[in-house]
Design a protein around this motif. Structure first.
Motif, mmCIF file in Angstrom:
data_model
loop_
_atom_site.group_PDB
_atom_site.id
_atom_site.type_symbol
_atom_site.label_atom_id
_atom_site.label_comp_id
_atom_site.label_asym_id
_atom_site.label_seq_id
_atom_site.Cartn_x
_atom_site.Cartn_y
_atom_site.Cartn_z
ATOM 1 N N LYS A 102 1.180 -1.376 0.310
ATOM 2 C CA LYS A 102 0.063 0.129 0.122
ATOM 3 C C LYS A 102 1.295 0.934 0.098
ATOM 4 C CE LYS A 102 -3.989 -2.114 2.305
ATOM 5 N NZ LYS A 102 -4.988 -2.072 2.741
ATOM 6 N N ALA A 103 1.961 1.302 0.825
ATOM 7 C CA ALA A 103 3.112 2.766 0.585
ATOM 8 C C ALA A 103 3.613 2.780 -0.484
ATOM 9 C CB ALA A 103 4.265 1.568 2.120
ATOM 10 N N ILE A 104 4.376 1.462 -1.252
ATOM 11 C CA ILE A 104 4.136 1.739 -2.595
ATOM 12 C C ILE A 104 3.291 1.835 -3.357
ATOM 13 C CG2 ILE A 104 5.533 0.358 -4.245
ATOM 14 C CD1 ILE A 104 7.043 -1.100 -2.133
ATOM 15 N N ASN A 105 2.292 2.031 -3.049
ATOM 16 C CA ASN A 105 1.368 2.318 -4.562
ATOM 17 C C ASN A 105 0.339 3.508 -3.986
ATOM 18 O OD1 ASN A 105 -1.141 -0.945 -4.075
ATOM 19 N ND2 ASN A 105 0.623 -0.745 -5.263
ATOM 20 N N GLN A 106 0.916 3.878 -3.240
ATOM 21 C CA GLN A 106 1.228 5.365 -2.831
ATOM 22 C C GLN A 106 1.823 6.319 -3.331
ATOM 23 O OE1 GLN A 106 0.549 5.946 0.703
ATOM 24 N NE2 GLN A 106 -1.647 5.158 1.784
ATOM 25 N N ARG B 121 9.499 -7.863 -8.787
ATOM 26 C CA ARG B 121 8.328 -7.724 -8.304
ATOM 27 C C ARG B 121 7.761 -5.962 -7.244
ATOM 28 N NH1 ARG B 121 8.063 -10.070 -2.364
ATOM 29 N NH2 ARG B 121 9.663 -10.712 -1.509
ATOM 30 N N VAL B 122 8.213 -6.240 -6.829
ATOM 31 C CA VAL B 122 8.296 -4.937 -6.023
ATOM 32 C C VAL B 122 8.060 -4.126 -6.202
ATOM 33 C CG1 VAL B 122 11.067 -3.805 -6.060
ATOM 34 C CG2 VAL B 122 8.817 -3.299 -3.515
ATOM 35 N N GLN B 123 8.690 -3.747 -8.242
ATOM 36 C CA GLN B 123 8.445 -2.204 -8.749
ATOM 37 C C GLN B 123 7.308 -2.193 -9.595
ATOM 38 O OE1 GLN B 123 10.344 0.395 -9.100
ATOM 39 N NE2 GLN B 123 11.536 -0.339 -7.808
ATOM 40 N N ARG B 124 6.111 -4.193 -9.269
ATOM 41 C CA ARG B 124 4.869 -4.454 -9.691
ATOM 42 C C ARG B 124 4.227 -3.476 -8.272
ATOM 43 N NH1 ARG B 124 3.664 -8.252 -13.194
ATOM 44 N NH2 ARG B 124 1.655 -8.395 -12.804
ATOM 45 N N TRP C 203 -2.802 -7.228 -13.971
ATOM 46 C CA TRP C 203 -1.863 -6.885 -13.540
ATOM 47 C C TRP C 203 -2.097 -6.872 -11.690
ATOM 48 C CZ3 TRP C 203 3.392 -5.242 -15.313
ATOM 49 C CH2 TRP C 203 4.449 -4.746 -14.295
ATOM 50 N N HIS C 204 -2.272 -7.107 -10.988
ATOM 51 C CA HIS C 204 -2.233 -6.291 -9.627
ATOM 52 C C HIS C 204 -2.688 -8.397 -9.433
ATOM 53 C CE1 HIS C 204 -3.809 -2.694 -10.577
ATOM 54 N NE2 HIS C 204 -3.831 -2.429 -9.011
ATOM 55 N N SER C 205 -3.352 -8.982 -10.321
ATOM 56 C CA SER C 205 -3.581 -10.340 -9.701
ATOM 57 C C SER C 205 -2.182 -11.192 -10.305
ATOM 58 C CB SER C 205 -4.443 -10.996 -11.049
ATOM 59 O OG SER C 205 -6.054 -10.912 -10.797
#
Length: 224
Positions: A86-90, A160-163, A212-214
């Protein structure tokens, strides 16, 4: 296994031009404009500034983000992974909204062209990468990443973290009316390819969740 070859005249950086006539009207924006302007003034006319130190600094930050994710997974399991996600999404969402706020696209271009042009901004501005893009059809565009700041430090699974950044970027695009597309990757430099290759295509699924999220969640389960 093939390896990237440098120097290369393939692709474009942020100030480069694409072959499509519609790209002539594109003006890529930047987030964090005040910080960037101050940085440009601080380095203007300085022969003692080496741009490569920004890669050093950025790699340290990228390594920290990856380490935080892994430690959260070890310590808190799925809850820790979701917290970091969530933090990376933001962060990705904020950067993309800032980019799009100062970006201009040609009114007459079709939707896939606009999406492809926006993605060139994602790749060359937000990711500081060397991109080779092309449009396949009204429903699909593709791109190669010929050089990426993470390619010599991340493993393929680390990518994967970049996703999670991209999830936030996709949300920003959806909020601005470009939510009908998804992406997938089938080649990665850290996996031994000479370039990363991505396909961006119009969504045909009926689900509420972007594919992509899945796939991000599938990779996340492997990490736990």
């Amino acid at each position: 296994m093939a390896e990237p070859q440098y120097p290369t005249r393939e692709g474009l950086w942020a100030k480069g031009e694409r072959e499509e006539s519609s790209y002539q009207a594109v003006r890529l924006g930047v987030p964090y404009r005040d910080a960037i302007e101050r940085f440009r003034k601080a380095t203007e006319g300085r022969d003692d500034f080496d741009p490569a130190v920004l890669l050093v600094w950025g790699t340290m930050q990228a390594t920290a983000v990856l380490n935080i994710l892994k430690e959260a997974e070890r310590t808190f399991g799925e809850a820790g992974q979701e917290m970091v996600r969530k933090a990376i999404n933001q962060a990705g969402n904020e950067a993309m909204l800032g980019f799009m706020e100062h970006c201009s696209l040609p009114d007459g271009a079709d939707e896939v062209a606009k999406v492809s042009h926006l993605i060139t901004g994602v790749n060359t501005v937000l990711y500081a990468s060397l991109e080779k893009p092309w449009i396949v059809s009204k429903d699909r565009c593709e791109f190669d990443i010929l050089w990426c700041p993470h390619q010599d430090r991340y493993t393929a699974f680390d990518c994967r973290v970049q996703r999670y950044f991209v999830e936030g970027i996709l949300q920003a695009m959806e909020d601005r009316g470009y939510g009908g597309f998804t992406a997938r990757v089938d080649k990665l430099i850290p996996r031994g390819a000479d370039r990363c290759h991505f396909v961006v295509e119009r969504r045909t699924d009926s689900g509420a969740k972007n594919p992509w999220h899945s796939y991000s969640e599938e990779l996340g389960k492997r990490a736990l």
